[in-house]
Design an enzyme around this catalytic site. Structure first.
Site, PDB file in Angstrom:
ATOM      1  N   ASP A   1       0.921  -1.198  -0.107  1.00 41.85           N
ATOM      2  CA  ASP A   1       0.098  -0.079  -0.086  1.00 41.85           C
ATOM      3  C   ASP A   1       0.846   1.242   0.004  1.00 41.85           C
ATOM      4  O   ASP A   1       0.507   2.390   0.702  1.00 41.85           O
ATOM      5  CB  ASP A   1      -0.937   0.083   1.152  1.00 41.85           C
ATOM      6  CG  ASP A   1      -1.720  -1.120   1.007  1.00 41.85           C
ATOM      7  OD1 ASP A   1      -1.876  -2.044   0.367  1.00 41.85           O
ATOM      8  OD2 ASP A   1      -2.678  -1.324   2.157  1.00 41.85           O
TER       9      ASP A   1
ATOM     10  N   CYS B   1      -1.975  -2.473   7.759  1.00 41.58           N
ATOM     11  CA  CYS B   1      -1.998  -3.587   6.621  1.00 41.58           C
ATOM     12  C   CYS B   1      -0.638  -4.288   6.645  1.00 41.58           C
ATOM     13  O   CYS B   1      -0.688  -5.359   6.331  1.00 41.58           O
ATOM     14  CB  CYS B   1      -2.083  -2.564   5.596  1.00 41.58           C
ATOM     15  SG  CYS B   1      -3.798  -1.922   5.402  1.00 41.58           S
TER      16      CYS B   1
ATOM     17  N   LYS C   1      -6.526  -4.939  -3.185  1.00 45.99           N
ATOM     18  CA  LYS C   1      -7.263  -5.498  -2.031  1.00 45.99           C
ATOM     19  C   LYS C   1      -8.348  -4.645  -1.356  1.00 45.99           C
ATOM     20  O   LYS C   1      -8.171  -3.361  -0.931  1.00 45.99           O
ATOM     21  CB  LYS C   1      -6.060  -6.034  -0.829  1.00 45.99           C
ATOM     22  CG  LYS C   1      -5.355  -4.735  -0.275  1.00 45.99           C
ATOM     23  CD  LYS C   1      -4.268  -5.384   0.476  1.00 45.99           C
ATOM     24  CE  LYS C   1      -3.627  -4.201   1.076  1.00 45.99           C
ATOM     25  NZ  LYS C   1      -4.257  -3.620   2.245  1.00 45.99           N
TER      26      LYS C   1
END
Ligand code: C5J
Length: 222
Positions: A26, A163, A130
């Site tokens: 990310d 995450c 995701k």
């Protein structure tokens, strides 16, 4: 099989470059640039930007060593049909899908959702979209890693306690050995950064190893 080692805590991690992948979590504008999701939530994004330079070094070393490199992006469909109400609205406020300076927050295809130019994928590097925090949830990441015969993951990115560690826990449960270079992960909360890293390596590497970018680069070069 080529046996190499990464210096790490609580002890060195043996690996084979042929069965090792780099997973970059990310590194999106929405988390590391002003005007995105991270800042909308009241965070100081400069705190996570410290990970960019070390990530660049690890990414370059991984590419040079021929590792499989996979990037992930957290985000949702434009119609938000994949965003559970429990994630969409918190305390009466809605961030995801609302308009910001980089487009609709955390929505696929918007500028803020894209990966930062410093760490942009090159041709052939898969990008996994995701909907959740963990990179294995509702994605084909495990299938891709399994198909490539991967056993060891170097996990970098943001944010450490959300995450990154969610993904490392998911990966550990699926049988992967994970190593997290501490300077390649970032949190908006210094104390969360510290404790999240402590948790990974506690109790004899309960769900992973912790290292740093220099040790990863040295290990890949050795
Ligand atoms: C968050 C992430 N912090 N990528 N996402 O919401 O860590």
């Amino acid at each position: 099989m080529v046996k190499k080692e990464f210096r790490a805590e609580p002890f060195s991690l043996a690996f084979d470059p042929a069965t090792t992948a780099l997973v970059m979590i990310d590194m999106q504008r929405d988390f590391v640039e002003p005007g995105g999701f991270g800042e909308a939530l009241g965070n100081d994004v400069s705190l996570v930007r410290t990970a960019i330079e070390p990530c660049k070094k690890v990414l370059a070393a991984a590419r040079k060593a021929g590792l499989l490199v996979i990037h992930t992006r957290e985000g949702h469909r434009a119609d938000l049909a994949d965003c559970p109400p429990a994630k969409l609205t918190r305390g009466g406020k809605t961030f995801i899908g609302s308009d910001g300076p980089m487009g609709r927050i955390l929505v696929r295809g918007e500028k803020g959702h894209d990966l930062i130019p410093e760490l942009y994928p090159v041709a052939g590097e898969p990008v996994v979209d995701k909907p959740g925090k963990g990179a294995f949830y509702q994605t084909d990441l495990h299938l891709m890693l399994h198909t490539a015969g991967i056993k060891t993951l170097i996990v970098c990115g943001v944010t450490t306690e959300v995450c990154v560690t969610t993904t490392v826990r998911e990966a550990n449960d699926r049988g992967y050995e994970c190593i997290v270079p501490a300077d390649c992960v970032g949190s908006y909360f210094p104390e969360f950064q510290r404790f999240a890293l402590e948790m990974i390596k506690a109790q004899g590497a309960i769900f992973g190893w912790v290292s740093d970018s220099a040790a990863i680069v040295d290990g890949l070069k050795s």
